[in-house]
Scaffold this active site. Structure first.
Site, mmCIF file in Angstrom:
data_model
loop_
_atom_site.group_PDB
_atom_site.id
_atom_site.type_symbol
_atom_site.label_atom_id
_atom_site.label_comp_id
_atom_site.label_asym_id
_atom_site.label_seq_id
_atom_site.Cartn_x
_atom_site.Cartn_y
_atom_site.Cartn_z
ATOM 1 N N GLY A 1 84.919 38.661 81.238
ATOM 2 C CA GLY A 1 85.041 40.052 80.810
ATOM 3 C C GLY A 1 86.353 40.380 80.138
ATOM 4 N N HIS B 1 74.635 35.593 77.428
ATOM 5 C CA HIS B 1 76.077 35.827 77.579
ATOM 6 C C HIS B 1 76.385 37.034 78.481
ATOM 7 C CE1 HIS B 1 80.153 36.336 75.246
ATOM 8 N NE2 HIS B 1 80.292 36.490 76.546
ATOM 9 N N GLU C 1 87.889 37.282 72.925
ATOM 10 C CA GLU C 1 86.801 38.076 72.321
ATOM 11 C C GLU C 1 87.337 39.239 71.482
ATOM 12 O OE1 GLU C 1 83.943 37.047 72.157
ATOM 13 O OE2 GLU C 1 83.123 36.328 74.051
ATOM 14 N N GLY D 1 91.832 34.821 79.884
ATOM 15 C CA GLY D 1 91.926 33.879 80.992
ATOM 16 C C GLY D 1 92.457 34.435 82.290
#
Ligand code: 13P
Length: 243
Positions: A50, A179, A97, A67
């Site tokens: 997320g 996903h 992202e 991360g």
């Protein structure tokens, strides 16, 4: 030079952090921490899954770093990038992202915040190639709207924004095949509530299917709900913010 580009030595947290950032920037950093903890607590972002972001101004985005557990973030961990994704400030690297977030901000000037998560039931629909697009509950029609499924794309690549582009202008929530889920809105609380609402709708769709199949709303009731949605939004915007 913007006021956001001046942080060379970023304090870890607490009072030092408050002095380092403007009150409005500090508020948005704290919102990212708060809603990061919410999505983690709800089981939507296991491990390092997320990412969340908010607009700081027309050209700058404040985002979670890559991360990291969304349960463990501090206000000072957030990263500032420009609208090309270049990092301007932050001790860590920005979410992998960020391209997906920038595509939404580019195509939707009204959007102020974005939440990307992997909620288990909604993600199961995405894994089965199923959109959440059956008009079977009035609540989702009144709030987030039905949820399309964007085709599969490799996470962290430009493929993701390309797969989303057809859906961004007309939807505030999109499933990403195999996903997860992407939601966005006028504020971080708004984007977060859309995530919660979609996961609840996914649970209802799954249960309804297990019970033998839901009865879709009639076309004329969908039209009435669309009018009710406009009234609901207008009334909600009149009071003070509940976030
Ligand atoms: P980041 O840790 O880079 O934000 O990526 C997590 C994720 O959910 C990728 O889809």
């Amino acid at each position: 030079m913007t006021p956001y580009m001046t942080q060379q030595t970023i304090p870890v947290d607490g009072a030092d952090c408050r002095q380092a950032f403007s009150p409005s920037e500090m508020d948005l950093r704290e919102q990212l921490v708060r809603f990061g903890r919410w999505v983690h607590r709800l089981g939507y972002t296991p491990g390092t899954a997320g990412n969340l972001s908010v607009r700081l101004d027309a050209n700058l985005i404040l985002s979670t770093p890559t991360g990291c557990s969304k349960a463990l973030l501090h206000a000072a961990d957030m990263v500032i990038v420009d609208n090309q994704g270049n990092k301007l400030s932050g001790m860590r690297n920005v979410t992998s992202e960020i391209g997906m977030h920038l595509a939404v901000y580019r195509m939707r000037p009204d959007v102020q915040a974005i939440v990307h998560t992997h909620p288990p039931i909604a993600t199961a629909f995405a894994a089965c190639g199923k959109a959440l697009d059956e008009p079977i509950c009035s609540e989702i029609m009144m709030t987030t709207g039905l949820v399309p499924l964007a085709p599969y794309a490799t996470t962290g690549t430009e493929e993701v924004s390309a797969s989303l582009e057809p859906f961004i202008p007309r939807h505030d929530a999109v499933l990403l095949a195999n996903h997860g889920l992407l939601t966005y809105g006028s504020s971080l609380p708004d984007a977060f509530m859309k995530t919660e609402t979609v996961e609840h709708f996914a649970q209802v769709c799954l249960s309804a299917h297990q019970l033998g199949g839901a009865k879709p709303l009639h076309e004329r009731d969908i039209e009435k709900l669309q009018q009710a949605r406009a009234r609901y939004r207008l009334n909600a915007s009149r009071g003070p913010s509940c976030s």
